[in-house]
Design an enzyme around this catalytic site. Sequence first.
Site, short mmCIF file in Angstrom:
data_model
loop_
_atom_site.label_atom_id
_atom_site.label_comp_id
_atom_site.label_asym_id
_atom_site.label_seq_id
_atom_site.Cartn_x
_atom_site.Cartn_y
_atom_site.Cartn_z
N LYS A 60 0.86 -1.20 0.09
CA LYS A 60 0.08 0.00 0.08
C LYS A 60 0.90 1.20 0.19
CE LYS A 60 -2.27 -1.34 3.80
NZ LYS A 60 -1.66 -2.85 3.98
N ARG A 86 8.88 4.05 12.98
CA ARG A 86 9.83 3.06 12.41
C ARG A 86 10.89 3.75 11.69
NH1 ARG A 86 5.24 -0.41 9.04
NH2 ARG A 86 4.34 -1.43 10.79
N ARG A 180 10.77 -7.07 4.77
CA ARG A 180 10.97 -5.62 5.35
C ARG A 180 11.42 -5.45 6.63
NH1 ARG A 180 5.09 -2.83 5.68
NH2 ARG A 180 4.90 -4.05 7.54
N ARG A 191 0.08 -10.69 11.67
CA ARG A 191 -0.47 -10.17 10.44
C ARG A 191 -0.88 -11.18 9.34
NH1 ARG A 191 1.77 -4.46 9.70
NH2 ARG A 191 2.06 -3.69 12.06
N1 LIG Z 1 5.39 -5.06 -6.61
C1 LIG Z 1 6.31 -5.19 -5.61
N2 LIG Z 1 7.18 -5.99 -5.76
C2 LIG Z 1 8.36 -6.33 -4.85
N3 LIG Z 1 8.30 -5.69 -3.79
C3 LIG Z 1 7.48 -4.72 -3.49
C4 LIG Z 1 6.01 -4.77 -4.26
N4 LIG Z 1 5.30 -3.63 -3.78
C5 LIG Z 1 5.73 -3.46 -2.53
N5 LIG Z 1 7.00 -4.08 -2.06
C6 LIG Z 1 7.74 -3.86 -1.00
O1 LIG Z 1 6.86 -4.85 -0.21
C7 LIG Z 1 7.22 -4.27 1.34
C8 LIG Z 1 5.95 -4.11 1.95
O2 LIG Z 1 5.37 -3.00 1.09
P1 LIG Z 1 4.65 -1.87 1.97
O3 LIG Z 1 5.40 -1.67 3.06
O4 LIG Z 1 4.26 -0.62 0.77
O5 LIG Z 1 3.25 -2.65 2.17
P2 LIG Z 1 2.05 -2.16 3.24
O6 LIG Z 1 0.67 -2.78 2.48
O7 LIG Z 1 2.24 -0.59 3.02
O8 LIG Z 1 2.20 -2.85 4.42
P3 LIG Z 1 1.59 -2.45 6.01
O9 LIG Z 1 0.26 -2.55 5.98
O10 LIG Z 1 1.97 -3.55 6.72
O11 LIG Z 1 2.16 -1.24 6.30
C9 LIG Z 1 8.13 -3.12 1.08
O12 LIG Z 1 9.35 -3.38 1.48
C10 LIG Z 1 7.88 -2.82 -0.25
O13 LIG Z 1 9.13 -2.12 -0.83
#
Ligand SMILES: Nc1ncnc2c1ncn2[C@@H]1O[C@H](COP(=O)(O)OP(=O)(O)OP(=O)(O)O)[C@@H](O)[C@H]1O
Length: 241
Positions: A60, A86, A180, A191
């Site tokens: 996201k 973080r 991550r 999670r």
């Molecule tokens: N298409 C993709 N391919 C590979 N890695 C990705 C891709 N999209 C996101 N990531 C990586 O996956 C990890 C999780 O992404 P992100 O932190 O944006 O998730 P989130 O949905 O915001 O998680 P949360 O809700 O736990 O905060 C990050 O390290 C990000 O760089």
Amino acid sequence: MSTDSRALRTVSIPAADVADRSDLIRALETSLGSHFSSDPIVPTPNPLIVVISGPSGVGKDAVINRLTELRRNLHFVVTCTSRAMRPGETEGKDYYFVTKEQFLRMVDQDELLEHALVYGEYKGIPKKQVRDLMGKGYDVVLRVDIQGAETLRRVLGQKAVFMFLTAESEAKMVERLVDRRTERKEELLVRIATAREEVKRVSSFDYVVVNREGELEKAVQTVEAIIDAEKAKVRQRNAVL
Ligand SMILES: Nc1ncnc2c1ncn2[C@@H]1O[C@H](COP(=O)(O)OP(=O)(O)OP(=O)(O)O)[C@@H](O)[C@H]1O
């Protein structure tokens, strides 16, 4: 003779294939009885509220960061949270970090569009930020977990567009979360178990976008295409908070 053709003035219109362009346009205006307006034929689209949700670790933040880089008219509404910052996060950019007491005061004063206790910490979206940005004509993007999206759906109904972001598989989602390195093993377990339940809730969203491994740009393009289509709707969503 129809009313329309009776209203036409009898001016001589030069032949379209040979006439000077502006003479022809002027003659057409005279003949039709009014100037051709340069006003937009349709009003400017309403500012849009885009809700992006999905299980933890689907990307996201990554999608929203790229999206707001690409679309200058789209602004991210920064969530307030009582959780600790973080590494790499910035106050006012990623979240507004507040104490539990400050957070509960905001709840009391009805300053939040939605709020929830997530993994033991409070998170909520300040109404004022949404109002201010939309008042300036900007589209806004809200980032919420599934629980938050369901609350927002109850508050906003069809006034916002709801997108469910997902990885292509559970395995990929877990890999992203693990790589991550921001959660402890206990948090990872919660999670992932939560995510298993959350993917079943996709039917209450308007759109689902798959963020495939290594294809972040494609996911962002899909989100942009959805926003463009929403902006082109004849019956616009009309979010007034
Ligand atoms: N298409 C993709 N391919 C590979 N890695 C990705 C891709 N999209 C996101 N990531 C990586 O996956 C990890 C999780 O992404 P992100 O932190 O944006 O998730 P989130 O949905 O915001 O998680 P949360 O809700 O736990 O905060 C990050 O390290 C990000 O760089």
